[in-house]
Scaffold this motif. Sequence first.
Motif, PDB file in Angstrom:
ATOM      1  N   GLY A 133      59.628  -1.420  -5.632  1.00 48.12           N
ATOM      2  CA  GLY A 133      59.574  -2.216  -4.415  1.00 48.12           C
ATOM      3  C   GLY A 133      60.679  -3.247  -4.312  1.00 48.12           C
ATOM      4  N   LYS A 134      61.003  -3.903  -5.417  1.00 49.08           N
ATOM      5  CA  LYS A 134      62.028  -4.946  -5.377  1.00 49.08           C
ATOM      6  C   LYS A 134      63.393  -4.356  -5.025  1.00 49.08           C
ATOM      7  CE  LYS A 134      63.918  -8.729  -8.123  1.00 49.08           C
ATOM      8  NZ  LYS A 134      63.873  -9.431  -9.434  1.00 49.08           N
ATOM      9  N   ARG A 135      63.738  -3.224  -5.660  1.00 45.98           N
ATOM     10  CA  ARG A 135      65.026  -2.593  -5.371  1.00 45.98           C
ATOM     11  C   ARG A 135      65.051  -2.048  -3.947  1.00 45.98           C
ATOM     12  NH1 ARG A 135      65.279   0.554  -9.561  1.00 45.98           N
ATOM     13  NH2 ARG A 135      64.698   2.527  -8.583  1.00 45.98           N
ATOM     14  N   SER A 136      63.950  -1.498  -3.488  1.00 48.47           N
ATOM     15  CA  SER A 136      63.889  -0.991  -2.127  1.00 48.47           C
ATOM     16  C   SER A 136      64.086  -2.120  -1.110  1.00 48.47           C
ATOM     17  CB  SER A 136      62.542  -0.301  -1.894  1.00 48.47           C
ATOM     18  OG  SER A 136      62.411   0.109  -0.558  1.00 48.47           O
ATOM     19  N   LYS A 137      63.501  -3.261  -1.384  1.00 47.43           N
ATOM     20  CA  LYS A 137      63.672  -4.407  -0.484  1.00 47.43           C
ATOM     21  C   LYS A 137      65.132  -4.868  -0.442  1.00 47.43           C
ATOM     22  CE  LYS A 137      61.773  -9.008   0.386  1.00 47.43           C
ATOM     23  NZ  LYS A 137      60.815 -10.049  -0.097  1.00 47.43           N
ATOM     24  N   GLN A 138      65.797  -4.852  -1.597  1.00 49.85           N
ATOM     25  CA  GLN A 138      67.207  -5.227  -1.644  1.00 49.85           C
ATOM     26  C   GLN A 138      68.069  -4.264  -0.838  1.00 49.85           C
ATOM     27  OE1 GLN A 138      68.139  -5.395  -5.799  1.00 49.85           O
ATOM     28  NE2 GLN A 138      67.112  -7.374  -6.129  1.00 49.85           N
ATOM     29  N   TYR A 139      67.785  -2.969  -0.956  1.00 52.64           N
ATOM     30  CA  TYR A 139      68.562  -1.979  -0.207  1.00 52.64           C
ATOM     31  C   TYR A 139      68.345  -2.123   1.300  1.00 52.64           C
ATOM     32  CZ  TYR A 139      69.282   0.353  -4.732  1.00 52.64           C
ATOM     33  OH  TYR A 139      69.627   0.641  -6.030  1.00 52.64           O
ATOM     34  N   ARG A 140      67.112  -2.362   1.696  1.00 49.60           N
ATOM     35  CA  ARG A 140      66.835  -2.535   3.125  1.00 49.60           C
ATOM     36  C   ARG A 140      67.560  -3.762   3.679  1.00 49.60           C
ATOM     37  NH1 ARG A 140      61.829  -2.601   2.762  1.00 49.60           N
ATOM     38  NH2 ARG A 140      61.406  -4.821   2.872  1.00 49.60           N
ATOM     39  N   LYS A 141      67.530  -4.832   2.923  1.00 46.00           N
ATOM     40  CA  LYS A 141      68.230  -6.046   3.364  1.00 46.00           C
ATOM     41  C   LYS A 141      69.738  -5.817   3.420  1.00 46.00           C
ATOM     42  CE  LYS A 141      68.655 -10.965   2.264  1.00 46.00           C
ATOM     43  NZ  LYS A 141      68.257 -12.045   1.314  1.00 46.00           N
ATOM     44  N   LEU A 142      70.268  -5.068   2.447  1.00 46.07           N
ATOM     45  CA  LEU A 142      71.699  -4.796   2.426  1.00 46.07           C
ATOM     46  C   LEU A 142      72.122  -3.958   3.630  1.00 46.07           C
ATOM     47  CD1 LEU A 142      74.223  -5.258   0.717  1.00 46.07           C
ATOM     48  CD2 LEU A 142      73.683  -3.154  -0.536  1.00 46.07           C
ATOM     49  N   MET A 143      71.331  -2.956   3.996  1.00 42.23           N
ATOM     50  CA  MET A 143      71.670  -2.153   5.161  1.00 42.23           C
ATOM     51  C   MET A 143      71.528  -2.950   6.456  1.00 42.23           C
ATOM     52  SD  MET A 143      72.837   0.596   4.064  1.00 42.23           S
ATOM     53  CE  MET A 143      73.089   1.280   5.684  1.00 42.23           C
ATOM     54  N   GLN A 144      70.615  -3.889   6.503  1.00 42.94           N
ATOM     55  CA  GLN A 144      70.527  -4.760   7.675  1.00 42.94           C
ATOM     56  C   GLN A 144      71.784  -5.619   7.822  1.00 42.94           C
ATOM     57  OE1 GLN A 144      66.897  -6.977   7.179  1.00 42.94           O
ATOM     58  NE2 GLN A 144      65.580  -5.267   7.759  1.00 42.94           N
ATOM     59  N   GLN A 145      72.301  -6.088   6.694  1.00 41.36           N
ATOM     60  CA  GLN A 145      73.542  -6.862   6.739  1.00 41.36           C
ATOM     61  C   GLN A 145      74.711  -6.005   7.208  1.00 41.36           C
ATOM     62  OE1 GLN A 145      73.985  -8.496   2.824  1.00 41.36           O
ATOM     63  NE2 GLN A 145      72.289  -9.947   3.058  1.00 41.36           N
ATOM     64  N   TYR A 146      74.776  -4.773   6.717  1.00 45.09           N
ATOM     65  CA  TYR A 146      75.821  -3.867   7.196  1.00 45.09           C
ATOM     66  C   TYR A 146      75.681  -3.604   8.701  1.00 45.09           C
ATOM     67  CZ  TYR A 146      77.748  -2.569   2.609  1.00 45.09           C
ATOM     68  OH  TYR A 146      78.394  -2.581   1.381  1.00 45.09           O
ATOM     69  N   GLY A 147      74.461  -3.484   9.145  1.00 46.97           N
ATOM     70  CA  GLY A 147      74.259  -3.240  10.565  1.00 46.97           C
ATOM     71  C   GLY A 147      74.655  -4.425  11.430  1.00 46.97           C
ATOM     72  N   MET A 206      68.819   7.292  -7.650  1.00 48.45           N
ATOM     73  CA  MET A 206      69.869   7.006  -6.685  1.00 48.45           C
ATOM     74  C   MET A 206      70.038   5.495  -6.543  1.00 48.45           C
ATOM     75  SD  MET A 206      70.415   8.751  -2.965  1.00 48.45           S
ATOM     76  CE  MET A 206      70.597  10.337  -3.784  1.00 48.45           C
ATOM     77  N   ILE A 207      71.283   5.064  -6.674  1.00 46.17           N
ATOM     78  CA  ILE A 207      71.618   3.641  -6.678  1.00 46.17           C
ATOM     79  C   ILE A 207      72.590   3.361  -5.543  1.00 46.17           C
ATOM     80  CG2 ILE A 207      72.573   1.739  -8.029  1.00 46.17           C
ATOM     81  CD1 ILE A 207      70.007   2.845  -9.199  1.00 46.17           C
ATOM     82  N   MET A 208      72.398   2.223  -4.893  1.00 38.59           N
ATOM     83  CA  MET A 208      73.366   1.745  -3.902  1.00 38.59           C
ATOM     84  C   MET A 208      74.001   0.467  -4.440  1.00 38.59           C
ATOM     85  SD  MET A 208      73.077   1.057   0.216  1.00 38.59           S
ATOM     86  CE  MET A 208      71.738  -0.126   0.117  1.00 38.59           C
ATOM     87  N   GLU A 209      75.322   0.443  -4.443  1.00 38.61           N
ATOM     88  CA  GLU A 209      76.040  -0.704  -4.990  1.00 38.61           C
ATOM     89  C   GLU A 209      75.898  -1.930  -4.090  1.00 38.61           C
ATOM     90  OE1 GLU A 209      80.080   0.042  -5.846  1.00 38.61           O
ATOM     91  OE2 GLU A 209      79.676   1.570  -7.399  1.00 38.61           O
ATOM     92  N   PRO A 210      75.938  -3.120  -4.684  1.00 36.17           N
ATOM     93  CA  PRO A 210      75.945  -4.330  -3.852  1.00 36.17           C
ATOM     94  C   PRO A 210      77.195  -4.390  -2.988  1.00 36.17           C
ATOM     95  CG  PRO A 210      75.497  -4.846  -6.164  1.00 36.17           C
ATOM     96  CD  PRO A 210      75.913  -3.413  -6.117  1.00 36.17           C
TER      97      PRO A 210
END
Length: 307
Positions: free
Chosen positions: A3-17, A155-159
């Motif tokens: 859950g913690k990593r998933s939340k980080q990825y969602r927030k990161l994609m929101q920033q990209y958007g 599967m990992i998404m880089e910061p």
Amino acid sequence: MRGKRSKQYRKLMQQYGLSFGFREPYQVLVDAEILKDADRFKMDLVGGLERTLHGKVKPMITQCSMRHLYAATNEPGMSFVIDKAKMYERRRCDHRPEDYPEPLSAKECLASVVDPKGAKTNKHRYVVASQELEVRKHMRGILGVPLVYINRSVMIMEPMAGATAEMREKEEKVKFRDGLKGRGSGSQGMKRKREDDGDDKETANDGADAAAKKKSKYGKGPKGPNPLSVKKSKKKADGEATAPEKKQDAEEAGDASTVAATADGSEPGSKKKRRRKHKSGNEGGDSEAVAASREGAEADMDVDAED
């Protein structure tokens, strides 16, 4: 995915958007190596990308990556990987076999697709999914490129890269300053408009504010009687004195008696002794009547003794 990593990825994609305009479905460029690793780890590549990016994805593969897969047909299981890659959208990189007998490396091919003019910008908003470290290292220098890879069947998404994060912070500061300027100009415009309309509303508001401040200043305290329940004072008739006037007259009379007593020599607070007054013409007659009554009483006493 935790859950913690998933939340980080969602927030990161929101920033990209917000900063670079990414939207669904995300265009994901994959290379030959990530397809091979996904098949080796028995992973669903499209499902993993959707869980990582938190949205629908559109997988794409370049012509050079397809040529790398065809070159490895002798490896076991490659036919299945090639059939799966054929289902993805083909992104033309203009590296034709007649011009390039040998396919270009993943770094050169993907760089020409993501940033064809070398402006260090991701104009078409691609997400790069690659297993090669050189590819990811080069893509970090291009602004706004999300990077995805597989590490031990995860599967990992880089910061966000340093250059991308700096650019995003600058844009946020500019937006913040523009917002403050717009807020200030708007308040001035409202003030001018209010002045043009007139000062009547301002006067009413000021009076209401002053009353509210006065009320809050004194606070709660003892209240007077209800003016509706208080008995009204009667109107005095002609020649009739009211109660306050009577009280004042009595006080004045008391003061006069005090002055008279002081003049006689007595104390103001002591009670004046009454003196009996006798009439001057009847003093002799009164003494004779007293003597006669005494003689009559003695005669009566003698008669009783004889009996």
